[in-house]
Write a protein that holds these residues in place. Structure first.
Motif, PDB file in Angstrom:
ATOM      1  N   ALA A 138       0.828  -1.206   0.000  1.00  0.00           N
ATOM      2  CA  ALA A 138       0.000   0.000   0.000  1.00  0.00           C
ATOM      3  C   ALA A 138       0.864   1.257   0.000  1.00  0.00           C
ATOM      4  CB  ALA A 138      -0.928  -0.002   1.219  1.00  0.00           C
ATOM      5  N   SER A 139       2.038   1.178   0.620  1.00  0.00           N
ATOM      6  CA  SER A 139       2.933   2.340   0.642  1.00  0.00           C
ATOM      7  C   SER A 139       4.361   1.994   0.247  1.00  0.00           C
ATOM      8  CB  SER A 139       2.942   2.980   2.041  1.00  0.00           C
ATOM      9  OG  SER A 139       3.303   2.030   3.035  1.00  0.00           O
ATOM     10  N   VAL A 140       4.713   0.707   0.241  1.00  0.00           N
ATOM     11  CA  VAL A 140       6.068   0.301  -0.147  1.00  0.00           C
ATOM     12  C   VAL A 140       6.053  -0.036  -1.633  1.00  0.00           C
ATOM     13  CG1 VAL A 140       7.937  -1.342   0.248  1.00  0.00           C
ATOM     14  CG2 VAL A 140       6.569  -0.530   2.168  1.00  0.00           C
ATOM     15  N   ASN A 141       6.312   0.959  -2.454  1.00  0.00           N
ATOM     16  CA  ASN A 141       6.304   0.785  -3.904  1.00  0.00           C
ATOM     17  C   ASN A 141       7.027   1.946  -4.572  1.00  0.00           C
ATOM     18  OD1 ASN A 141       4.292   2.985  -4.551  1.00  0.00           O
ATOM     19  ND2 ASN A 141       2.971   1.691  -3.278  1.00  0.00           N
ATOM     20  N   PHE A 167       0.269   6.232  -9.165  1.00  0.00           N
ATOM     21  CA  PHE A 167      -1.075   6.336  -8.602  1.00  0.00           C
ATOM     22  C   PHE A 167      -1.192   5.385  -7.415  1.00  0.00           C
ATOM     23  CE2 PHE A 167      -2.853   7.332 -13.106  1.00  0.00           C
ATOM     24  CZ  PHE A 167      -2.203   8.548 -13.075  1.00  0.00           C
ATOM     25  N   GLY A 168      -1.835   5.839  -6.355  1.00  0.00           N
ATOM     26  CA  GLY A 168      -1.972   5.003  -5.170  1.00  0.00           C
ATOM     27  C   GLY A 168      -3.201   5.339  -4.365  1.00  0.00           C
ATOM     28  N   GLU A 169      -3.263   4.749  -3.168  1.00  0.00           N
ATOM     29  CA  GLU A 169      -4.391   4.950  -2.262  1.00  0.00           C
ATOM     30  C   GLU A 169      -3.867   5.299  -0.872  1.00  0.00           C
ATOM     31  OE1 GLU A 169      -7.778   1.837  -3.318  1.00  0.00           O
ATOM     32  OE2 GLU A 169      -5.795   0.913  -3.409  1.00  0.00           O
ATOM     33  N   TRP A 170      -4.675   6.058  -0.145  1.00  0.00           N
ATOM     34  CA  TRP A 170      -4.322   6.445   1.229  1.00  0.00           C
ATOM     35  C   TRP A 170      -5.459   6.077   2.162  1.00  0.00           C
ATOM     36  CZ3 TRP A 170      -0.514   8.451   4.328  1.00  0.00           C
ATOM     37  CH2 TRP A 170      -0.913   8.965   5.557  1.00  0.00           C
ATOM     38  N   ASN A 190     -12.444  -2.130   2.839  1.00  0.00           N
ATOM     39  CA  ASN A 190     -12.940  -0.763   2.933  1.00  0.00           C
ATOM     40  C   ASN A 190     -12.288   0.111   1.857  1.00  0.00           C
ATOM     41  OD1 ASN A 190     -14.511  -1.390   5.137  1.00  0.00           O
ATOM     42  ND2 ASN A 190     -12.975  -0.733   6.627  1.00  0.00           N
ATOM     43  N   VAL A 191     -13.059   0.993   1.278  1.00  0.00           N
ATOM     44  CA  VAL A 191     -12.542   1.905   0.262  1.00  0.00           C
ATOM     45  C   VAL A 191     -11.549   2.863   0.911  1.00  0.00           C
ATOM     46  CG1 VAL A 191     -13.151   3.691  -1.400  1.00  0.00           C
ATOM     47  CG2 VAL A 191     -14.653   1.720  -1.078  1.00  0.00           C
ATOM     48  N   SER A 192     -10.482   3.168   0.216  1.00  0.00           N
ATOM     49  CA  SER A 192      -9.474   4.075   0.758  1.00  0.00           C
ATOM     50  C   SER A 192     -10.056   5.464   0.972  1.00  0.00           C
ATOM     51  CB  SER A 192      -8.268   4.149  -0.182  1.00  0.00           C
ATOM     52  OG  SER A 192      -8.670   4.577  -1.471  1.00  0.00           O
ATOM     53  N   ASP A 193      -9.416   6.239   1.832  1.00  0.00           N
ATOM     54  CA  ASP A 193      -9.892   7.593   2.143  1.00  0.00           C
ATOM     55  C   ASP A 193      -9.505   8.604   1.069  1.00  0.00           C
ATOM     56  OD1 ASP A 193     -11.041   7.318   4.971  1.00  0.00           O
ATOM     57  OD2 ASP A 193      -9.074   6.373   5.185  1.00  0.00           O
ATOM     58  N   ALA A 194      -8.547   8.266   0.238  1.00  0.00           N
ATOM     59  CA  ALA A 194      -8.144   9.185  -0.837  1.00  0.00           C
ATOM     60  C   ALA A 194      -7.345   8.418  -1.876  1.00  0.00           C
ATOM     61  CB  ALA A 194      -7.309  10.345  -0.292  1.00  0.00           C
ATOM     62  N   TYR A 195      -7.349   8.937  -3.098  1.00  0.00           N
ATOM     63  CA  TYR A 195      -6.461   8.463  -4.148  1.00  0.00           C
ATOM     64  C   TYR A 195      -5.311   9.460  -4.263  1.00  0.00           C
ATOM     65  CZ  TYR A 195     -10.454   5.535  -5.266  1.00  0.00           C
ATOM     66  OH  TYR A 195     -11.492   4.639  -5.187  1.00  0.00           O
ATOM     67  N   THR A 196      -4.155   8.967  -4.630  1.00  0.00           N
ATOM     68  CA  THR A 196      -2.965   9.813  -4.614  1.00  0.00           C
ATOM     69  C   THR A 196      -2.204   9.742  -5.931  1.00  0.00           C
ATOM     70  OG1 THR A 196      -1.606   8.033  -3.688  1.00  0.00           O
ATOM     71  CG2 THR A 196      -2.685   9.512  -2.125  1.00  0.00           C
ATOM     72  N   ILE A 197      -1.449  10.792  -6.204  1.00  0.00           N
ATOM     73  CA  ILE A 197      -0.446  10.805  -7.267  1.00  0.00           C
ATOM     74  C   ILE A 197       0.876  11.141  -6.605  1.00  0.00           C
ATOM     75  CG2 ILE A 197       0.352  11.883  -9.395  1.00  0.00           C
ATOM     76  CD1 ILE A 197      -2.496  12.501 -10.121  1.00  0.00           C
ATOM     77  N   ASN A 198       1.816  10.220  -6.706  1.00  0.00           N
ATOM     78  CA  ASN A 198       3.110  10.357  -6.040  1.00  0.00           C
ATOM     79  C   ASN A 198       2.944  10.620  -4.542  1.00  0.00           C
ATOM     80  OD1 ASN A 198       4.384   9.894  -8.465  1.00  0.00           O
ATOM     81  ND2 ASN A 198       4.736  12.052  -8.912  1.00  0.00           N
ATOM     82  N   ALA A 230      -0.288   1.806  -8.656  1.00  0.00           N
ATOM     83  CA  ALA A 230       0.114   1.056  -7.471  1.00  0.00           C
ATOM     84  C   ALA A 230      -1.049   0.859  -6.504  1.00  0.00           C
ATOM     85  CB  ALA A 230       1.256   1.782  -6.766  1.00  0.00           C
ATOM     86  N   ALA A 231      -2.274   1.158  -6.944  1.00  0.00           N
ATOM     87  CA  ALA A 231      -3.438   1.016  -6.067  1.00  0.00           C
ATOM     88  C   ALA A 231      -3.691  -0.460  -5.766  1.00  0.00           C
ATOM     89  CB  ALA A 231      -4.668   1.643  -6.712  1.00  0.00           C
ATOM     90  N   LEU A 232      -4.233  -0.725  -4.586  1.00  0.00           N
ATOM     91  CA  LEU A 232      -4.491  -2.098  -4.165  1.00  0.00           C
ATOM     92  C   LEU A 232      -5.791  -2.648  -4.719  1.00  0.00           C
ATOM     93  CD1 LEU A 232      -3.392  -1.914  -0.438  1.00  0.00           C
ATOM     94  CD2 LEU A 232      -2.522  -3.533  -2.097  1.00  0.00           C
TER      95      LEU A 232
END
Length: 241
Positions: A138-141, A167-170, A190-198, A230-232
């Motif tokens: 989720a964060s190691v990528n 692209f990822g999730e937080w 559960n759906v992530s609280d936010a989508y992220t870029i970098n 990189a989203a799960l």
């Protein structure tokens, strides 16, 4: 020597040149050190301990050339096991460097190190790397860029190359807890609280910067984009405007 014979000689010489250009004897060795560690990170007005590599979220970008040898020494500085996987790399006779825990390798135990060694053969473009145990990825990528030995196989040649976009999730909570709840209930996570870029949420989220990725371009010029999902749990849709 006839014309056809001389043409054959030139063709063979060109082939030898290309093979020598990418031969193992001329390949460089790219050595890196990764430290899997916790770091305090704030997003969406929430501060939590986030699993990172070298304190970076996303982790460092790996940039190599086609044919290079890669050696990455990974130190596990957390209390649980970890592994890293080089997503999309053809592990030719180096299957033990692929990374899936309990499948191609034993996990890296807490306080221990392991050096992944492999060669990037007949590949070029944009791949990525990530943890391959539980939901650590989720964060190691991070991005893995393979530059071609020969010129890019498309025209026109890009005017410039932009930094990779991961692209990822937080989750405000612990991603491991989300995984555990999913396993107990048998339902979707559960759906992530936010989508992220970098690693950064967009302007629609609280306590976020106005933009996650903005760059200036010139009309009529070509730019090379490198994009990693990189989203799960979710597909990502990307647009340029």
């Amino acid at each position: 020597m006839g014309r056809s014979a001389s043409s054959l000689v030139r063709l063979l010489a060109a082939a030898v040149f290309v093979l020598s250009w990418i031969s193992p004897s001329s390949a460089a060795t790219r050595r890196l050190k990764f430290n899997v560690e916790w770091k305090s990170v704030t997003r969406l007005c929430h501060t939590k301990q986030l699993l990172t590599v070298n304190g970076q979220y996303p982790g460092p970008t790996i940039a190599v050339h086609e044919g290079d040898n890669v050696e990455i020494k990974v130190t596990n500085s957390i209390s649980t096991n970890t592994t890293l996987h080089w997503h999309g790399i053809k592990q030719l006779r180096t299957g033990w460097a692929d990374g899936p825990a309990y499948i191609t390798q034993c996990p890296i135990r807490s306080g221990h190190t392991y050096t992944y060694k492999f060669q990037v053969t007949d590949q070029r473009g944009t791949l990525w790397w990530h943890s391959h145990i539980f939901w650590q990825r989720a964060s190691v990528n991070g991005a893995l860029i393979i530059y071609p030995r020969m010129p890019y196989p498309f025209k026109p040649k890009p005017h410039a190359e932009l930094p990779p976009m991961v692209f990822g999730e937080w989750w405000n909570g612990d991603a491991d807890a989300v995984e555990e709840q999913m396993m107990l209930s048998g339902g979707g996570p559960n759906v992530s609280d936010a989508y992220t870029i970098n690693g950064l949420p967009g302007p629609l989220y609280a306590c976020s910067a106005k933009h996650t990725f903005v760059t200036s371009v010139s009309r009529g010029k070509t730019y090379l984009l490198r994009i990693v999902n990189a989203a799960l749990n979710n597909e990502m849709f990307f647009a340029v405007r």
